[in-house]
Design a protein around this motif. Structure first.
Motif, PDB file in Angstrom:
ATOM      1  N   THR A 142       0.737  -1.075  -0.145  1.00 55.91           N
ATOM      2  CA  THR A 142      -0.177   0.062  -0.050  1.00 55.91           C
ATOM      3  C   THR A 142       0.714   1.516   0.090  1.00 55.91           C
ATOM      4  O   THR A 142       0.518   2.184  -0.771  1.00 55.91           O
ATOM      5  N   VAL A 143       2.137   1.188   0.633  1.00 56.80           N
ATOM      6  CA  VAL A 143       2.800   2.412   0.974  1.00 56.80           C
ATOM      7  C   VAL A 143       3.318   2.614  -0.434  1.00 56.80           C
ATOM      8  O   VAL A 143       3.470   3.935  -0.829  1.00 56.80           O
ATOM      9  N   GLN A 144       3.662   1.769  -1.221  1.00 55.36           N
ATOM     10  CA  GLN A 144       4.273   1.712  -2.399  1.00 55.36           C
ATOM     11  C   GLN A 144       3.143   2.666  -3.399  1.00 55.36           C
ATOM     12  O   GLN A 144       3.711   3.465  -4.302  1.00 55.36           O
ATOM     13  N   ARG A 145       2.222   2.203  -3.508  1.00 51.03           N
ATOM     14  CA  ARG A 145       1.006   2.675  -4.105  1.00 51.03           C
ATOM     15  C   ARG A 145       0.634   4.081  -4.019  1.00 51.03           C
ATOM     16  O   ARG A 145       0.577   5.132  -4.988  1.00 51.03           O
ATOM     17  N   PHE A 146       0.979   4.452  -2.784  1.00 52.50           N
ATOM     18  CA  PHE A 146       0.786   6.018  -2.266  1.00 52.50           C
ATOM     19  C   PHE A 146       1.905   6.676  -2.868  1.00 52.50           C
ATOM     20  O   PHE A 146       1.721   7.853  -3.430  1.00 52.50           O
ATOM     21  N   VAL A 147       3.145   6.235  -2.416  1.00 55.69           N
ATOM     22  CA  VAL A 147       4.370   7.152  -2.982  1.00 55.69           C
ATOM     23  C   VAL A 147       4.511   7.019  -4.307  1.00 55.69           C
ATOM     24  O   VAL A 147       4.928   8.313  -4.900  1.00 55.69           O
ATOM     25  N   ALA A 148       4.240   6.161  -5.143  1.00 58.61           N
ATOM     26  CA  ALA A 148       4.105   6.098  -6.709  1.00 58.61           C
ATOM     27  C   ALA A 148       3.275   7.409  -7.140  1.00 58.61           C
ATOM     28  O   ALA A 148       3.583   7.813  -8.187  1.00 58.61           O
ATOM     29  N   LEU A 149       2.119   7.766  -6.410  1.00 59.40           N
ATOM     30  CA  LEU A 149       1.415   8.750  -7.130  1.00 59.40           C
ATOM     31  C   LEU A 149       2.075  10.213  -6.997  1.00 59.40           C
ATOM     32  O   LEU A 149       1.707  11.166  -7.779  1.00 59.40           O
ATOM     33  N   GLY A 150       3.109  10.219  -6.272  1.00 57.07           N
ATOM     34  CA  GLY A 150       3.756  11.590  -6.086  1.00 57.07           C
ATOM     35  C   GLY A 150       4.885  11.808  -6.997  1.00 57.07           C
ATOM     36  O   GLY A 150       5.546  12.590  -7.184  1.00 57.07           O
ATOM     37  N   LEU A 151       5.073  10.583  -7.484  1.00 49.15           N
ATOM     38  CA  LEU A 151       6.250  10.685  -8.800  1.00 49.15           C
ATOM     39  C   LEU A 151       5.766  10.875 -10.098  1.00 49.15           C
ATOM     40  O   LEU A 151       4.445  10.867 -10.299  1.00 49.15           O
ATOM     41  N   ALA A 152       6.460  11.061 -11.134  1.00 46.39           N
ATOM     42  CA  ALA A 152       6.200  11.260 -12.396  1.00 46.39           C
ATOM     43  C   ALA A 152       5.717   9.904 -13.265  1.00 46.39           C
ATOM     44  O   ALA A 152       6.170   8.808 -12.606  1.00 46.39           O
ATOM     45  N   LYS A 153       4.778  10.013 -14.244  1.00 43.40           N
ATOM     46  CA  LYS A 153       4.334   8.867 -14.720  1.00 43.40           C
ATOM     47  C   LYS A 153       5.529   7.761 -15.162  1.00 43.40           C
ATOM     48  O   LYS A 153       5.381   6.558 -15.029  1.00 43.40           O
ATOM     49  N   ASN A 154       6.623   8.334 -15.390  1.00 44.95           N
ATOM     50  CA  ASN A 154       7.753   7.446 -15.944  1.00 44.95           C
ATOM     51  C   ASN A 154       8.666   7.005 -14.904  1.00 44.95           C
ATOM     52  O   ASN A 154       9.851   6.671 -15.282  1.00 44.95           O
ATOM     53  N   ALA A 155       8.419   7.446 -13.717  1.00 46.16           N
ATOM     54  CA  ALA A 155       9.482   7.137 -12.798  1.00 46.16           C
ATOM     55  C   ALA A 155       9.603   5.529 -12.603  1.00 46.16           C
ATOM     56  O   ALA A 155       8.659   4.886 -12.775  1.00 46.16           O
ATOM     57  N   ALA A 156      10.849   5.297 -12.157  1.00 46.08           N
ATOM     58  CA  ALA A 156      10.935   3.936 -11.962  1.00 46.08           C
ATOM     59  C   ALA A 156      10.228   3.458 -10.767  1.00 46.08           C
ATOM     60  O   ALA A 156      10.203   3.794  -9.655  1.00 46.08           O
ATOM     61  N   LEU A 157       9.761   2.145 -10.999  1.00 45.86           N
ATOM     62  CA  LEU A 157       8.905   1.459 -10.008  1.00 45.86           C
ATOM     63  C   LEU A 157       9.205   0.165  -9.409  1.00 45.86           C
ATOM     64  O   LEU A 157       9.795  -0.357 -10.345  1.00 45.86           O
ATOM     65  N   PRO A 158       9.383  -0.315  -8.218  1.00 45.43           N
ATOM     66  CA  PRO A 158       8.667   0.442  -7.116  1.00 45.43           C
ATOM     67  C   PRO A 158       9.576   1.523  -6.722  1.00 45.43           C
ATOM     68  O   PRO A 158      10.725   1.458  -6.617  1.00 45.43           O
TER      69      PRO A 158
END
Length: 327
Positions: free
Chosen positions: A118-134
């Motif tokens: 869950t925390v990864q999903r939250f933090v990912a929304l604060g990054l650019a669409k093309n940011a490296a995930l997770p």
């Protein structure tokens, strides 16, 4: 809300001068005021289960005057995206969720195989669409207030200079996340025999369970459930030496306070919503049938000897052994 702080910290790391306001239920303000990244909390005027279209519209029009640049919508529901839409916020970010095209103009597709927590999903929304995930996820850290801490100690006339074990027996989601009453009582009694204070913490909804634990332990516990505000519960928790808890909201609060913590998992998944604290010790049997994410054990009826075996199989001695490794 505790896990959302990881997003707030990540935003501040990227944009140190950004101003973060949080639209949230009023009950959560006690947590938000302990997060230095948050500028202000704004009360959501309707319950999560309510549509309240007119109220959401009025709030959106009111917030339009604040000239926000971006809204990040963490819930996946359709109605949760309404206020930012009504406010005319230029960039509205969130997962597609309940078909929110139009309400969100920065709609992200959630890949659960990559964003497993869950925390990864939250933090990912604060990054650019093309940011490296997770993404790398900052650790939540809520700040206790010394004056409020001492006020709570004075209000409840707490004895000084003894070890404190806090037990958090509640889990609002359901029975399948609650360690048995008798097991909590056994741990409480045996630690009290060693001279520890034992506290029971939780909301008013946990009062009956906590009272049963206290009675079964021989009334060795100080039962705070239903007697404290959330602020007082957090400040009392900050005084504890170690906390034993179900997978619950207070578990995440304890982790964010950087407390020694033993977290008990039954029907839920410690890989999905773990306590975000390196001190935390997670106990889970990892049975074939878990995590099932059910409120009640789906395999056996209540009262059956194998009911919720994922929790009944975690014996008090195992928790006590874990407590013995914490200094």
């Amino acid at each position: 809300m505790v896990m959302a702080q990881s997003l707030f910290i990540a935003l501040k790391d990227q944009y140190p001068l950004c101003c973060i306001d949080v639209l949230a239920p009023a009950w959560s303000f006690a947590l938000l005021e302990k997060m230095p990244e948050v500028h202000q909390a704004i009360a959501m005027p309707v319950l999560r289960s309510q549509l309240g279209l007119a109220q959401r519209y009025r709030l959106g029009k009111k917030l339009a005057t604040e000239n926000y640049e971006q809204a990040i919508v963490l819930p996946n529901s359709w109605k949760s995206a309404l206020v930012p839409f009504f406010a005319g916020i230029p960039l509205r970010t969130g997962y597609i969720g309940e078909c929110r095209w139009g309400l969100l103009n920065d709609a992200r597709k959630l890949d659960k195989s990559v964003l497993k927590m869950t925390v990864q999903r939250f933090v990912a929304l604060g990054l650019a669409k093309n940011a490296a995930l997770p993404p790398q996820c900052p650790t939540p850290h809520i700040v206790s207030d010394y004056d409020k801490q001492q006020a709570a100690a004075l209000k409840f006339q707490l004895p000084p200079d003894t070890k404190i074990l806090a037990l958090c027996p509640g889990a609002e989601y359901g029975e399948a996340k609650r360690w048995p009453i008798g097991y909590f009582a056994d741990v409480a009694r045996r630690k009290a025999d060693l001279g520890w204070q034992v506290w029971l913490l939780g909301s008013d909804k946990d009062r009956d369970i906590a009272e049963q634990i206290n009675q079964a332990s021989g009334n060795v516990c100080n039962n705070f459930t239903g007697r404290t505000s959330l602020t007082e519960a957090v400040e009392l928790m900050s005084l504890a030496d170690v906390i034993v808890t179900n997978d619950s909201g207070l578990m995440h609060v304890a982790a964010a306070l950087d407390k020694n913590l033993i977290a008990l998992y039954g029907s839920s998944d410690p890989g999905f919503t773990p306590p975000l604290n390196k001190k935390a010790k997670i106990i889970s049997l990892h049975l074939d049938c878990s995590p099932c994410f059910k409120r009640e054990c789906p395999l056996y009826p209540p009262g059956h000897e194998k009911h919720t075996q994922c929790l009944t199989g975690i014996k008090p001695d195992r928790v006590l052994d874990a407590l013995g490794t914490i200094h």
